[in-house]
Design a protein around this motif. Structure first.
Motif, short mmCIF file in Angstrom:
data_model
loop_
_atom_site.label_atom_id
_atom_site.label_comp_id
_atom_site.label_asym_id
_atom_site.label_seq_id
_atom_site.Cartn_x
_atom_site.Cartn_y
_atom_site.Cartn_z
N SER A 9 32.66 -4.99 -16.24
CA SER A 9 32.67 -3.70 -17.30
C SER A 9 31.69 -3.18 -18.61
N ASP A 10 31.27 -2.69 -18.71
CA ASP A 10 30.12 -2.25 -19.38
C ASP A 10 29.78 -3.30 -20.72
N ASP A 11 30.65 -4.04 -21.53
CA ASP A 11 30.63 -4.95 -22.45
C ASP A 11 30.04 -6.24 -21.96
N ASP A 12 30.22 -6.66 -20.54
CA ASP A 12 29.22 -7.55 -19.26
C ASP A 12 27.77 -6.51 -19.64
N LEU A 13 27.43 -5.68 -19.05
CA LEU A 13 26.73 -5.17 -19.04
C LEU A 13 25.78 -5.30 -20.51
N ASP A 14 26.19 -4.89 -21.08
CA ASP A 14 25.59 -5.79 -22.80
C ASP A 14 25.33 -6.82 -23.76
N TRP A 15 25.82 -7.60 -23.17
CA TRP A 15 26.23 -8.96 -22.34
C TRP A 15 24.76 -9.72 -21.81
N LEU A 16 24.70 -8.92 -20.97
CA LEU A 16 23.37 -9.79 -20.30
C LEU A 16 22.56 -8.83 -20.73
N GLU A 17 22.12 -8.03 -21.87
CA GLU A 17 20.87 -7.34 -21.77
C GLU A 17 20.55 -7.95 -22.80
N LYS A 18 21.87 -8.20 -24.08
CA LYS A 18 21.61 -9.13 -25.05
C LYS A 18 20.21 -10.21 -25.23
N GLN A 19 21.23 -11.10 -24.15
CA GLN A 19 20.34 -12.44 -23.59
C GLN A 19 18.94 -12.67 -23.15
N LYS A 27 14.57 -13.30 -20.02
CA LYS A 27 14.98 -12.95 -19.27
C LYS A 27 15.08 -13.59 -17.68
N GLN A 28 13.83 -14.84 -17.95
CA GLN A 28 13.77 -15.55 -16.59
C GLN A 28 14.39 -16.07 -16.43
N LYS A 29 15.72 -17.17 -17.48
CA LYS A 29 16.80 -17.97 -17.06
C LYS A 29 18.20 -16.93 -16.58
N LEU A 30 17.86 -15.83 -16.84
CA LEU A 30 19.20 -15.20 -16.03
C LEU A 30 18.84 -14.78 -14.50
N PRO A 31 20.22 -14.64 -13.95
CA PRO A 31 20.50 -13.78 -11.96
C PRO A 31 19.59 -13.17 -12.10
N ASP A 32 18.73 -13.48 -11.20
CA ASP A 32 18.39 -11.87 -10.59
C ASP A 32 18.52 -10.89 -9.63
N LEU A 33 20.49 -11.32 -9.27
CA LEU A 33 21.04 -10.37 -9.14
C LEU A 33 22.92 -11.14 -8.74
N ILE A 34 23.78 -9.97 -9.72
CA ILE A 34 24.96 -10.63 -9.38
C ILE A 34 25.84 -9.30 -8.16
N VAL A 35 26.05 -9.99 -7.87
CA VAL A 35 26.44 -9.13 -6.76
C VAL A 35 28.31 -9.61 -7.27
N VAL A 36 29.30 -8.49 -7.46
CA VAL A 36 30.88 -8.49 -7.89
C VAL A 36 31.70 -7.88 -6.24
N ASN A 37 32.14 -8.91 -6.20
CA ASN A 37 33.36 -8.85 -4.87
C ASN A 37 32.91 -7.48 -3.50
N LYS A 38 31.52 -7.92 -3.45
CA LYS A 38 30.97 -7.00 -2.64
C LYS A 38 30.99 -5.00 -2.53
N LYS A 44 18.14 -8.14 -11.59
CA LYS A 44 17.24 -8.04 -12.55
C LYS A 44 16.08 -7.28 -12.27
N ILE A 45 15.59 -6.32 -13.19
CA ILE A 45 14.12 -5.98 -13.27
C ILE A 45 12.87 -6.53 -14.10
N THR A 46 12.32 -6.55 -13.77
CA THR A 46 11.13 -7.13 -13.46
C THR A 46 9.92 -6.86 -13.90
N ASN A 47 10.27 -5.31 -13.32
CA ASN A 47 8.52 -4.52 -13.09
C ASN A 47 8.95 -3.42 -14.23
N PRO A 48 8.60 -3.87 -15.41
CA PRO A 48 8.00 -2.84 -16.54
C PRO A 48 7.90 -1.61 -16.04
#
Length: 117
Positions: A9-19, A27-38, A44-48
């Motif tokens: 949900s958008d709330d989940d994405l907000d949580w990721l952004e806050k983390q 940011k380095q401790k968070l996953p690079d890629l999250i795949v949901v049910n294909k 994760k955006i690493t390039n500024p």
């Protein structure tokens, strides 16, 4: 950590952004890629200076992509991540050469001993 179930949900994405914004190294401790049910992925955006597929500058820490809305982007990101992973394995995987060379030396020595009798 947080467990995501079903769709993100958008709330989940907000949580990721806050983390990701918590401080240096967060940011380095968070996953690079999250795949949901294909059907959905969050990268994760690493390039500024990153831009999306439409040329818009990405200002968030994560980018969401849906298989149903943008299948080309979804499949491109998945293929890219698989390529990075397979390349990474070559660099960090164990070096079996000394192990197999030791076996070959033992076999060679055993054959030489047998041949000299």
């Amino acid at each position: 950590m947080k467990c995501f179930r079903g769709d993100l949900s958008d709330d989940d994405l907000d949580w990721l952004e806050k983390q990701a914004s918590k401080g240096i190294g967060a940011k380095q401790k968070l996953p690079d890629l999250i795949v949901v049910n294909k059907t959905l992925l969050v990268e994760k955006i690493t390039n500024p200076k990153a831009v999306d597929f439409y040329g818009n500058k990405i200002t968030s820490h994560f980018s969401k992509c849906s298989l149903t809305q943008d299948p080309g982007a979804f499949l491109t990101i998945m293929a890219c991540e698989l390529q990075k992973f397979s390349t990474w394995i070559g660099f960090v995987g164990p070096d079996y050469l000394p192990y197999f060379n030791a076996d070959l030396q033992c076999i060679s020595a055993a054959l030489n001993e047998k041949g000299t009798d």
